[in-house]
Design an enzyme around this catalytic site. Structure first.
Site, mmCIF file in Angstrom:
data_model
loop_
_atom_site.group_PDB
_atom_site.id
_atom_site.type_symbol
_atom_site.label_atom_id
_atom_site.label_comp_id
_atom_site.label_asym_id
_atom_site.label_seq_id
_atom_site.Cartn_x
_atom_site.Cartn_y
_atom_site.Cartn_z
ATOM 1 N N ASP A 8 35.937 37.261 49.472
ATOM 2 C CA ASP A 8 36.196 38.467 48.684
ATOM 3 C C ASP A 8 37.246 39.244 49.480
ATOM 4 O O ASP A 8 36.927 39.865 50.495
ATOM 5 C CB ASP A 8 34.883 39.259 48.546
ATOM 6 C CG ASP A 8 35.088 40.663 48.008
ATOM 7 O OD1 ASP A 8 36.203 40.989 47.560
ATOM 8 O OD2 ASP A 8 34.100 41.439 48.033
ATOM 9 N N LYS A 70 46.132 45.258 49.296
ATOM 10 C CA LYS A 70 45.841 44.634 47.994
ATOM 11 C C LYS A 70 46.517 45.380 46.835
ATOM 12 O O LYS A 70 46.872 44.783 45.824
ATOM 13 C CB LYS A 70 44.331 44.606 47.791
ATOM 14 C CG LYS A 70 43.857 43.833 46.589
ATOM 15 C CD LYS A 70 42.363 43.682 46.657
ATOM 16 C CE LYS A 70 41.782 43.032 45.431
ATOM 17 N NZ LYS A 70 40.327 42.853 45.558
ATOM 18 N N GLU A 147 36.564 38.757 40.246
ATOM 19 C CA GLU A 147 35.471 39.363 41.014
ATOM 20 C C GLU A 147 34.186 39.537 40.194
ATOM 21 O O GLU A 147 33.101 39.164 40.669
ATOM 22 C CB GLU A 147 35.938 40.696 41.619
ATOM 23 C CG GLU A 147 36.889 40.451 42.790
ATOM 24 C CD GLU A 147 37.792 41.631 43.109
ATOM 25 O OE1 GLU A 147 37.571 42.719 42.547
ATOM 26 O OE2 GLU A 147 38.722 41.460 43.910
ATOM 27 N N ASP A 169 31.808 48.000 39.438
ATOM 28 C CA ASP A 169 32.221 47.722 40.818
ATOM 29 C C ASP A 169 32.934 48.936 41.414
ATOM 30 O O ASP A 169 34.083 49.216 41.082
ATOM 31 C CB ASP A 169 33.154 46.489 40.793
ATOM 32 C CG ASP A 169 33.646 46.100 42.185
ATOM 33 O OD1 ASP A 169 33.431 46.861 43.145
ATOM 34 O OD2 ASP A 169 34.254 45.016 42.300
#
Ligand code: AMP
Length: 589
Positions: A8, A70, A147, A169
């Site tokens: 992850d 990211k 994800e 999330d």
């Protein structure tokens, strides 16, 4: 094949997992942590720091520290400390290399294969960049998976009866919510939404500002100007925040936080959960709309959900759990650590690809994505006519028939657009191509079939075919979404902001286009029925056409008054009634 690890690669933290004895386990890093901050830094001597070491010195060395890389994946951003120039892929590779090394130390053998997760809304360029980062780090990336899908895999939801799952999330720096459907060997992302500038860091920030402000009020000392003090307060606030997830009160104890006029100063403060929730209630509320959006987009009521999964460390906050339960009416599942389940799902997928047997796991899973924004083509009057709605699942093929706008038109220009606005000029132009050699005919006669074909990697192929002659042309648009998340969000916000205005304008353009279309249809009808049309009907059609023509003569769509608009619509309806079944329904290019 050696072990395949699941990674992850998060905005704030990363996590790595591997399947052992049929179960995914978390691999601790060299520092003993179960997650690793996604931060890299160079010391002034050029030494590379990754993870906790890099994060800890970030406030003192901001220019040589890179966090949240990211957010830049798939862009040409460069991290350029001390004359270096590193791409997002190279920076991410530094994090991946550490995770790989930690995994090798844990397993006692070399690791060269991985499954890496990305947000469901990542476009092709961002996915490719993630894959490249893996390659740079010496990892063969067997698959990139979403994800939320990965979280569902960790919960073993890929076997058993089909179910609809909402994945909420909230990590350190981003918020994503996805609605996925798990069926027999199939996982489909039905809709995604989120806010890529919202996460646990914002909650820390709020508490930090409060502590600094309170200290200033009582002691008349402003600690905001001291970066070392701020960094320590921030760390203490994050710890207090975490404590408040289970306790009702947390203490912030920071002795010797700074010196003022040679005297040491200290902070001792108690924070209640109620105070913390009051300070951050607006942040939490920002997660409300995206949850409702995905339910709306997927046309699902909260009561139709089978499961709600909480992912990301910040979902440990009590207020988050309460909100999610209120919004969905379902008690969220919490039996797997929210900051670990994404990596665990990737490890499960990795083990399957590596040929390992997993307890209860069935056949390989087909993963599906969605289009982040609506895809359309420009039609007469500059209208963006939707072909593929936002959040449609891919791979998929969508076809619609169009026709020509002008008599004897032999060429059409297909403009492929992306965005939510009703007019072409307000959306992003992805590409243009022409279809030539259309058989000469009256407007509205040629049948032009436009097809949007999107493959599993999000690559869009648009083709147009004249069904009369069989002639066709096409264009390939690599990376259907060339836009950043920010741009995507802006496009959606813009569309919502302008929706009313757009609707009013579109109504006027539609009225004029429709009027012209009916006139052309009437002409065509009269011509085609020269032999058998009775005089009465012919006269009626001619006079109704003339009335429509008069209603639009010299009129500009943008400047129509309500009265003029009504007149056009009324006259067009009268003509339409006379035409009856002769009316076609094609849009004109
Ligand atoms: P992630 O990126 O998913 O690892 O999430 C990291 C975020 O979760 C950080 O902002 C952490 O402060 C936050 N977090 C971790 N544990 C807790 C907790 N027990 N309570 C509240 N927030 C937490």
């Amino acid at each position: 094949m050696g072990k395949v690890i699941g990674i992850d690669l998060g905005t704030t933290n990363s996590c790595v997992s591997v399947v052992e004895l049929s179960e995914p386990v978390i691999i601790p890093n060299a520092e003993g942590g179960r997650t690793t901050p996604s931060v890299i830094a160079f010391t002034k001597d050029g030494e590379l720091l990754v993870g906790d070491h890099a994060r800890r010195q970030s406030a003192m060395n901001p220019r040589r520290t890179m966090a949240s890389i990211k957010r830049h994946m798939g862009t040409d951003f460069r991290f350029a400390p001390d004359g270096m120039s590193l791409s997002p892929q190279e920076v991410s590779a530094m994090i991946l290399r550490k995770l790989k090394k930690d995994a090798e130390n844990y397993l006692g053998s070399a690791v060269d294969k991985a499954v890496i997760t990305v947000p469901a809304y990542f476009n092709d360029a961002q996915r490719q960049a993630t894959k490249d980062a893996g390659r740079i780090a010496g990892l063969e990336v067997l698959r990139i998976i979403n994800e939320p899908t990965s979280a569902a895999l960790a919960y073993g939801l890929d076997h058993g009866h089909p179910q609809k799952v909402l994945v909420y999330d909230l990590g350190g720096g981003t918020f994503d919510v996805s609605l996925i459907e798990m069926g027999e060997g199939l996982i489909e992302v039905l809709a995604t939404a989120g806010d890529n500038r919202l996460g646990g860091d914002d909650f820390d920030e709020r508490l930090t500002s409060y502590v600094i402000e309170e200290y200033k009020k009582t002691n008349h000392i402003n600690l905001a100007k001291d970066p070392t003090a701020v960094q320590r307060i921030k760390e203490a606030c994050e710890t207090a925040k975490k404590e408040l997830s289970t306790a009702m009160t947390a203490s912030i104890n920071l002795p010797f936080i700074a010196t003022v006029k040679g005297e040491p100063i200290h902070i001792y403060m108690d924070i209640t959960r109620a105070k913390f929730e009051e300070l951050t209630s607006d942040l939490l509320n920002r997660t409300r709309e995206p949850v409702l959006d995905v339910l709306r987009d997927a046309k699902i009521k909260g009561s139709e959900l089978d499961k709600v999964l909480l992912v990301g460390g910040s979902t440990r906050m009590a207020a988050v759990q309460k909100l999610v339960k209120n919004l969905t009416g379902i008690e969220p599942s919490r039996n797997i650590n929210p900051d670990e389940c994404v990596a665990m799902g990737a490890a499960v997928q990795g083990a399957k690809l590596g040929g390992e047997m997993i307890s209860g796991a069935g056949s390989d899973i087909i993963l599906m994505d969605v289009t982040p924004l609506t895809l359309s083509i420009e039609t007469v009057g500059g209208i963006a006519t939707k072909i593929v709605e936002r959040n449609s699942t891919i791979p998929a093929r969508y076809t619609q028939i169009f026709s020509t706008a002008m008599p004897y038109q032999t060429t059409v220009e297909i403009k492929v657009l992306q965005g939510e606005r009703q007019f072409a000029r307000d959306n992003t132009l992805l590409g243009t191509f022409r279809l030539t050699g259309i058989r000469r005919a009256m407007a509205g006669v040629p049948q032009i079939e436009v097809t949007f074909d999107i493959d599993a990697n999000g690559i869009l192929n648009v083709s147009a075919k004249d069904l009369g002659t069989g002639r066709q042309n096409s264009i390939v648009i690599v990376s259907g979404s060339k836009m950043s998340d920010d741009e995507i969000k802006r496009a959606m916000d813009d569309a919502a902001f302008y929706a009313d205005d757009d609707n009013a304008r579109k109504k006027r353009f539609d009225a004029i286009n429709n009027a012209k279309r009916k006139i052309a249809q009437a002409q065509l009808y009269i011509q085609e029925h020269k032999q058998d049309l009775d005089k009465e009907k012919k006269r009626g059609l001619k006079s109704a056409s003339a009335a429509v023509e008069k209603s639009i003569r010299w009129k500009k769509a943008d400047k129509l008054t309500e009265g003029e608009l009504d007149e056009i619509i009324r006259k067009t309806q009268e003509l339409d009634a006379l035409l009856g079944d002769a009316a076609g329904t094609d849009d004109r290019i």
